[in-house]
Write a protein that holds these residues in place. Structure first.
Motif, short mmCIF file in Angstrom:
data_model
loop_
_atom_site.label_atom_id
_atom_site.label_comp_id
_atom_site.label_asym_id
_atom_site.label_seq_id
_atom_site.Cartn_x
_atom_site.Cartn_y
_atom_site.Cartn_z
N GLY A 130 0.80 -1.22 0.00
CA GLY A 130 0.00 0.00 0.00
C GLY A 130 0.84 1.27 0.00
N HIS A 131 1.89 1.26 0.81
CA HIS A 131 2.77 2.43 0.87
C HIS A 131 3.51 2.63 -0.45
CE1 HIS A 131 2.38 1.39 5.24
NE2 HIS A 131 2.10 2.67 5.27
N ARG A 132 3.97 1.52 -1.00
CA ARG A 132 4.67 1.57 -2.31
C ARG A 132 3.75 2.15 -3.38
NH1 ARG A 132 8.92 -1.23 -4.71
NH2 ARG A 132 8.70 -1.50 -6.94
N ALA A 133 2.48 1.73 -3.35
CA ALA A 133 1.51 2.23 -4.33
C ALA A 133 1.36 3.75 -4.22
CB ALA A 133 0.17 1.53 -4.14
N ASN A 134 1.36 4.28 -3.00
CA ASN A 134 1.28 5.74 -2.83
C ASN A 134 2.51 6.42 -3.43
OD1 ASN A 134 -1.20 6.24 -1.64
ND2 ASN A 134 -0.42 6.07 0.44
N ILE A 135 3.69 5.91 -3.11
CA ILE A 135 4.93 6.51 -3.61
C ILE A 135 4.96 6.51 -5.13
CG2 ILE A 135 7.44 6.13 -3.76
CD1 ILE A 135 7.31 5.32 -0.75
N LEU A 136 4.44 5.45 -5.74
CA LEU A 136 4.52 5.30 -7.20
C LEU A 136 3.23 5.67 -7.93
CD1 LEU A 136 6.59 1.98 -7.35
CD2 LEU A 136 7.41 4.35 -7.40
N LYS A 137 2.31 6.31 -7.26
CA LYS A 137 1.06 6.69 -7.91
C LYS A 137 1.31 7.82 -8.91
CE LYS A 137 -3.80 7.39 -6.93
NZ LYS A 137 -4.82 7.33 -5.90
N LYS A 138 0.96 7.56 -10.16
CA LYS A 138 1.21 8.52 -11.25
C LYS A 138 0.51 9.85 -11.03
CE LYS A 138 1.77 4.90 -14.68
NZ LYS A 138 1.27 4.30 -15.91
N GLU A 139 -0.66 9.80 -10.42
CA GLU A 139 -1.49 10.99 -10.23
C GLU A 139 -0.82 12.06 -9.36
OE1 GLU A 139 -6.20 11.27 -9.35
OE2 GLU A 139 -5.21 9.39 -8.85
N TYR A 140 -0.06 11.63 -8.38
CA TYR A 140 0.51 12.59 -7.42
C TYR A 140 1.59 13.45 -8.06
CZ TYR A 140 -1.91 9.84 -3.87
OH TYR A 140 -2.86 9.19 -3.13
N GLU A 141 1.58 14.73 -7.70
CA GLU A 141 2.55 15.70 -8.22
C GLU A 141 3.33 16.40 -7.12
OE1 GLU A 141 0.08 18.35 -10.52
OE2 GLU A 141 -0.10 16.90 -12.17
N GLU A 142 2.77 16.41 -5.90
CA GLU A 142 3.38 17.17 -4.80
C GLU A 142 3.45 16.31 -3.55
OE1 GLU A 142 2.28 21.71 -5.74
OE2 GLU A 142 0.53 20.47 -5.18
N ILE A 143 4.31 16.77 -2.64
CA ILE A 143 4.53 15.99 -1.42
C ILE A 143 4.78 16.91 -0.23
CG2 ILE A 143 7.03 15.80 -1.83
CD1 ILE A 143 6.85 12.89 -0.72
N GLY A 144 4.42 16.42 0.93
CA GLY A 144 4.79 17.01 2.20
C GLY A 144 5.32 15.89 3.06
N VAL A 145 6.37 16.14 3.81
CA VAL A 145 6.95 15.10 4.67
C VAL A 145 7.27 15.68 6.05
CG1 VAL A 145 7.93 13.79 2.76
CG2 VAL A 145 9.31 15.50 3.88
N ALA A 146 7.38 14.80 7.01
CA ALA A 146 7.72 15.24 8.36
C ALA A 146 8.25 14.07 9.17
CB ALA A 146 6.50 15.82 9.06
N VAL A 147 9.02 14.42 10.17
CA VAL A 147 9.42 13.47 11.20
C VAL A 147 9.32 14.22 12.52
CG1 VAL A 147 11.90 13.99 10.93
CG2 VAL A 147 11.18 11.85 12.01
N ALA A 148 8.69 13.57 13.49
CA ALA A 148 8.56 14.15 14.83
C ALA A 148 8.85 13.05 15.84
CB ALA A 148 7.15 14.69 15.03
N LYS A 149 9.46 13.42 16.95
CA LYS A 149 9.83 12.43 17.96
C LYS A 149 8.95 12.52 19.18
CE LYS A 149 14.51 11.98 16.32
NZ LYS A 149 15.92 12.05 16.61
#
Length: 167
Positions: A130-149
């Motif tokens: 499922g996660h791989r499918a999100n990363i490789l989804k053709k439709e997506y053009e933009e991203i936001g990322v974060a890491v919090a502890k």
């Protein structure tokens, strides 16, 4: 006019003349597009995610400030609650993205917990269907990322994917 008064008037005049002779710099215009500052970890996740997309002949995802805000908020909330979930406080990824002001045609999210660095978390996501499918989804053009502890120093990772409405 006394000498003291005359001296004060003269001093005021000199200060006025000196101020008038200073080169006037125009006031800085507010930057229309605020610069997005990414942490080393956030940039690492984006770079590794885009490397995976490149292997699949997909265009790279561009960091979007509104998606970054949604991802950062969710990461901090997961860390605060010490809970890994796509739904917290009755809000789903689409709700958080909308709350950040991102008008989307498509949206997705990956979350993870306790991977030590960007390489480990992207590898874990790529090893999950499922996660791989999100990363490789053709439709997506933009991203936001974060890491919090969390309080124990364990990292919570978030990727939010999107495509803006009308694009």
């Amino acid at each position: 006019m006394t000498r003291v008064s005359f001296a004060l008037v003269l001093l005021a005049a000199l200060v006025s003349v000196a101020a008038a002779q200073q080169p006037k710099t125009p006031p800085k215009k507010a930057d229309k597009k605020a610069e997005l500052v990414l942490s080393k970890e956030e940039q690492g996740v984006i770079d590794l995610t885009n490397a995976e997309r490149k292997k699949a002949d997909l265009p790279p995802l561009k960091a979007n400030p509104k998606l970054m805000a949604a991802a950062r908020g969710h990461g901090e909330n997961m860390a605060k609650q010490d809970k890994l979930d796509h739904v917290l406080d009755d809000k789903k990824p689409a709700d958080r993205v909308k709350d950040a002001g991102y008008k989307y045609a498509a949206v997705g999210e990956n979350v993870a917990w306790n991977q030590k660095d960007p390489a480990q978390v992207v590898e874990a996501w790529m090893n999950s269907e499922g996660h791989r499918a999100n990363i490789l989804k053709k439709e997506y053009e933009e991203i936001g990322v974060a890491v919090a502890k969390n309080a124990k120093g364990e990292p919570y990772w978030v990727q939010v994917f999107g495509k803006q409405l009308g694009r």
